[in-house]
Write a protein that holds these residues in place. Structure first.
Motif, mmCIF file in Angstrom:
data_model
loop_
_atom_site.group_PDB
_atom_site.id
_atom_site.type_symbol
_atom_site.label_atom_id
_atom_site.label_comp_id
_atom_site.label_asym_id
_atom_site.label_seq_id
_atom_site.Cartn_x
_atom_site.Cartn_y
_atom_site.Cartn_z
ATOM 1 N N SER A 168 79.253 26.620 -61.085
ATOM 2 C CA SER A 168 79.920 25.344 -60.822
ATOM 3 C C SER A 168 80.261 25.197 -59.345
ATOM 4 C CB SER A 168 81.190 25.250 -61.674
ATOM 5 O OG SER A 168 81.894 24.061 -61.373
ATOM 6 N N ALA A 169 80.697 26.267 -58.701
ATOM 7 C CA ALA A 169 81.031 26.242 -57.274
ATOM 8 C C ALA A 169 79.814 25.932 -56.423
ATOM 9 C CB ALA A 169 81.630 27.590 -56.871
ATOM 10 N N MET A 170 78.650 26.500 -56.806
ATOM 11 C CA MET A 170 77.413 26.242 -56.059
ATOM 12 C C MET A 170 76.990 24.773 -56.188
ATOM 13 S SD MET A 170 75.033 27.322 -54.111
ATOM 14 C CE MET A 170 75.179 29.113 -54.163
ATOM 15 N N ALA A 171 77.175 24.234 -57.394
ATOM 16 C CA ALA A 171 76.807 22.822 -57.615
ATOM 17 C C ALA A 171 77.656 21.909 -56.753
ATOM 18 C CB ALA A 171 76.978 22.487 -59.098
ATOM 19 N N LYS A 172 78.981 22.268 -56.675
ATOM 20 C CA LYS A 172 79.876 21.458 -55.851
ATOM 21 C C LYS A 172 79.509 21.543 -54.381
ATOM 22 C CE LYS A 172 83.934 21.662 -58.876
ATOM 23 N NZ LYS A 172 85.332 22.150 -59.008
ATOM 24 N N LEU A 173 79.095 22.721 -53.934
ATOM 25 C CA LEU A 173 78.722 22.930 -52.544
ATOM 26 C C LEU A 173 77.475 22.131 -52.180
ATOM 27 C CD1 LEU A 173 79.320 24.481 -49.913
ATOM 28 C CD2 LEU A 173 77.812 26.305 -50.747
ATOM 29 N N MET A 174 76.517 22.140 -53.100
ATOM 30 C CA MET A 174 75.269 21.392 -52.875
ATOM 31 C C MET A 174 75.538 19.895 -52.879
ATOM 32 S SD MET A 174 72.418 23.528 -55.045
ATOM 33 C CE MET A 174 71.117 22.431 -54.525
ATOM 34 N N ALA A 175 76.454 19.471 -53.748
ATOM 35 C CA ALA A 175 76.780 18.046 -53.817
ATOM 36 C C ALA A 175 77.484 17.589 -52.555
ATOM 37 C CB ALA A 175 77.645 17.769 -55.038
ATOM 38 N N ALA A 176 78.248 18.521 -51.946
ATOM 39 C CA ALA A 176 78.988 18.170 -50.732
ATOM 40 C C ALA A 176 78.065 18.051 -49.526
ATOM 41 C CB ALA A 176 80.065 19.219 -50.468
ATOM 42 N N GLN A 177 76.904 18.718 -49.571
ATOM 43 C CA GLN A 177 75.961 18.658 -48.459
ATOM 44 C C GLN A 177 75.128 17.376 -48.563
ATOM 45 O OE1 GLN A 177 75.560 20.813 -45.903
ATOM 46 N NE2 GLN A 177 77.342 21.954 -46.655
ATOM 47 N N PRO A 178 74.992 16.628 -47.463
ATOM 48 C CA PRO A 178 74.186 15.415 -47.503
ATOM 49 C C PRO A 178 72.705 15.736 -47.692
ATOM 50 C CG PRO A 178 74.824 15.926 -45.238
ATOM 51 C CD PRO A 178 75.554 16.879 -46.113
ATOM 52 N N ASN A 179 72.021 14.910 -48.425
ATOM 53 C CA ASN A 179 70.593 15.080 -48.663
ATOM 54 C C ASN A 179 69.821 14.612 -47.432
ATOM 55 O OD1 ASN A 179 68.082 15.428 -49.709
ATOM 56 N ND2 ASN A 179 68.189 13.682 -51.133
ATOM 57 N N LYS A 180 69.269 15.561 -46.681
ATOM 58 C CA LYS A 180 68.625 15.216 -45.415
ATOM 59 C C LYS A 180 67.175 14.777 -45.577
ATOM 60 C CE LYS A 180 71.584 18.108 -42.536
ATOM 61 N NZ LYS A 180 71.640 19.197 -41.539
ATOM 62 N N VAL A 181 66.592 15.008 -46.716
ATOM 63 C CA VAL A 181 65.193 14.633 -46.939
ATOM 64 C C VAL A 181 65.137 13.250 -47.579
ATOM 65 C CG1 VAL A 181 63.031 15.219 -48.095
ATOM 66 C CG2 VAL A 181 64.505 17.025 -47.181
ATOM 67 N N VAL A 182 64.425 12.322 -46.891
ATOM 68 C CA VAL A 182 64.317 10.947 -47.363
ATOM 69 C C VAL A 182 62.958 10.735 -48.016
ATOM 70 C CG1 VAL A 182 64.247 8.517 -46.637
ATOM 71 C CG2 VAL A 182 65.848 10.110 -45.541
ATOM 72 N N THR A 183 62.953 10.067 -49.143
ATOM 73 C CA THR A 183 61.697 9.725 -49.806
ATOM 74 C C THR A 183 61.262 8.336 -49.305
ATOM 75 O OG1 THR A 183 62.296 10.998 -51.766
ATOM 76 C CG2 THR A 183 60.543 9.365 -52.012
ATOM 77 N N LEU A 184 60.176 8.299 -48.576
ATOM 78 C CA LEU A 184 59.690 7.043 -48.008
ATOM 79 C C LEU A 184 58.868 6.266 -49.027
ATOM 80 C CD1 LEU A 184 58.556 8.292 -44.463
ATOM 81 C CD2 LEU A 184 60.746 7.256 -45.112
ATOM 82 N N LYS A 185 58.922 4.953 -48.929
ATOM 83 C CA LYS A 185 58.156 4.081 -49.824
ATOM 84 C C LYS A 185 57.254 3.170 -49.004
ATOM 85 C CE LYS A 185 61.805 3.960 -53.327
ATOM 86 N NZ LYS A 185 62.753 3.088 -54.080
ATOM 87 N N LYS A 186 56.070 2.973 -49.487
ATOM 88 C CA LYS A 186 55.098 2.136 -48.779
ATOM 89 C C LYS A 186 55.625 0.710 -48.599
ATOM 90 C CE LYS A 186 50.264 0.654 -48.841
ATOM 91 N NZ LYS A 186 48.957 0.721 -49.544
ATOM 92 N N GLY A 187 55.525 0.208 -47.364
ATOM 93 C CA GLY A 187 55.927 -1.169 -47.075
ATOM 94 C C GLY A 187 57.357 -1.320 -46.603
ATOM 95 N N GLU A 188 58.190 -0.278 -46.796
ATOM 96 C CA GLU A 188 59.587 -0.403 -46.380
ATOM 97 C C GLU A 188 59.743 -0.157 -44.877
ATOM 98 O OE1 GLU A 188 62.361 2.373 -48.005
ATOM 99 O OE2 GLU A 188 61.106 4.129 -47.596
ATOM 100 N N THR A 189 60.831 -0.657 -44.322
ATOM 101 C CA THR A 189 61.152 -0.464 -42.913
ATOM 102 C C THR A 189 62.343 0.468 -42.812
ATOM 103 O OG1 THR A 189 60.342 -2.667 -42.331
ATOM 104 C CG2 THR A 189 61.826 -1.610 -40.766
ATOM 105 N N VAL A 190 62.204 1.539 -42.024
ATOM 106 C CA VAL A 190 63.279 2.529 -41.902
ATOM 107 C C VAL A 190 63.508 2.861 -40.429
ATOM 108 C CG1 VAL A 190 62.817 3.572 -44.149
ATOM 109 C CG2 VAL A 190 61.663 4.481 -42.123
ATOM 110 N N LYS A 191 64.700 3.351 -40.132
ATOM 111 C CA LYS A 191 65.010 3.799 -38.776
ATOM 112 C C LYS A 191 64.453 5.200 -38.572
ATOM 113 C CE LYS A 191 69.139 1.043 -37.825
ATOM 114 N NZ LYS A 191 68.461 0.254 -36.783
ATOM 115 N N ALA A 192 63.997 5.486 -37.360
ATOM 116 C CA ALA A 192 63.423 6.786 -37.056
ATOM 117 C C ALA A 192 63.673 7.109 -35.588
ATOM 118 C CB ALA A 192 61.927 6.787 -37.363
ATOM 119 N N LYS A 193 63.565 8.400 -35.256
ATOM 120 C CA LYS A 193 63.768 8.825 -33.868
ATOM 121 C C LYS A 193 62.447 9.340 -33.306
ATOM 122 C CE LYS A 193 67.673 10.608 -32.722
ATOM 123 N NZ LYS A 193 68.865 11.485 -32.549
#
Length: 365
Positions: A11-36
């Motif tokens: 349970s502690a590990m699940a909470k830790l993972m939930a607290a970390q932001p998801n850095k991997v974005v799933t891109l979709k064809k045709g959408e406009t996203v910000k990038a560096k």
């Protein structure tokens, strides 16, 4: 004895993972996203859009690539349009074309609003004007009517300072002008110095296949203002037909002309050279009155009408309207026809004639 609660490691590990932001974005064809931007070279442009791997910027147009290299640097945040979320190489494929377009149009809108000048490069010339390119990838049109007076002709490759005259993003239309804009109030004030029918001396500013642009003389206290522009249509240069005026008139030339109209919408004055003299067709009308019989030689057939040379005079043109041609009659070029004058076309300097008939056919009007 107090009760001790043991923590659940899972349970502690699940909470830790939930607290970390998801850095991997799933891109979709045709959408406009910000990038560096992470890499910026002529051979490869990469951006970090938050996906598993860096995205490859695909632009086949060399002009767009050149604009990207000139406009951005590594580390800049941009907006990309996703073309393919995951290519065969595993990299997302994106484009900066739309983002560049948005920036360019916003810049043009701002320039137009502030009436600021922009530098363009002449790409090609047409009869009506010049195709020009901006440094940020937008092409436009510079009409002949908006070329400023210069002792030298405009040529491809030349750089010009222009203002944005008209914008229409929906139709991808940009019109530029080298001339200063004039307010409606300024036009009204300056045009009060002249009156319709007045004879003036003007200076030719530009000659086009369809007419002459001229500058009108202004009062001394108005010399700091934008010139009052005039236009002489090719049909107003002479009572005779003129095929080419570019060999007759030149920029800088002084002309005498008559003021014929003030156009508050275009803020331009219409003038005429030919109206300083009497229309020679008036004398021809007296010489060839209605009902007079003449001879005509067929010159050509024109939309059902027959055009003729009257009495072997090349300057005297007659026309038989199609409704005056008998149903069973045909005409050929070179044929001689006996005619009666019935009316005049003063605008086209033509005598309207009808064939002399020995008897009136059925259905003839």
């Amino acid at each position: 004895m107090s009760k001790t609660t043991q923590s659940n490691p899972q349970s502690a590990m699940a909470k830790l993972m939930a607290a970390q932001p998801n850095k991997v974005v799933t891109l979709k064809k045709g959408e406009t996203v910000k990038a560096k931007l992470t890499k910026l070279t002529s051979s490869e442009i990469l951006v970090d859009a938050g996906a598993k791997t860096e995205a490859h910027v695909l632009e086949r147009d060399k002009k767009i690539v050149a604009t990207i290299l000139a406009s951005f640097k590594v580390g800049d945040t941009v907006e990309v349009n996703v073309l393919n979320p995951e290519s065969e190489s595993g990299q997302p494929i994106v484009s900066l074309r739309r983002y560049l377009g948005n920036i360019a149009w916003e810049k043009l809108e701002e320039l137009q609003k502030k009436t600021e000048l922009i530098e363009v490069t002449v790409k090609d010339s047409t009869k009506a004007g010049y195709l020009v390119d901006t440094a940020f990838g937008i092409s436009g049109f510079l009409p002949q009517s908006h070329i400023a007076y210069s002792a030298t002709a405009v040529t491809p490759g030349q750089s010009l300072q222009v203002s944005v005259l008209e914008l229409n993003r929906k139709d991808n239309k940009v019109i530029f002008s080298q001339k200063k804009t004039m307010s409606a109030d300024d036009f009204a004030k300056l045009s009060k110095q002249f009156k319709v029918g007045e004879k003036v001396t003007v200076t030719v500013s530009n000659v086009t296949p369809f007419g002459i642009f001229v500058a009108l003389p202004l009062a001394k206290n108005d010399t700091d203002k934008t010139d009052l522009e005039g236009f002489i249509h090719i049909s107003e240069t002479s009572w005779e037909k003129v095929a080419d005026i570019t060999s007759i008139y030149a920029p800088g030339q002084k002309l005498e002309a008559m003021l014929s109209r003030f156009d508050s919408e275009t803020r331009r004055v219409s003038l005429s050279i030919k109206r300083l003299t009497t229309d020679p067709f008036e004398a021809l009308m007296e010489q060839y009155p209605v009902d007079k019989r003449v001879s005509g030689s067929v010159v050509r057939l024109e939309d059902g009408d027959v055009v003729l040379m009257i009495n072997d005079d090349e300057a005297l043109e007659g026309i038989i309207k199609k409704d005056k041609i008998p149903p069973t009659t045909t005409y050929a070029v070179g044929q001689t026809v006996n005619l009666t004058i019935s009316d005049y076309d003063k605008r086209k300097h033509r005598i309207i004639v009808a064939p002399v008939l020995l008897e009136k056919p059925m259905g003839y009007r």
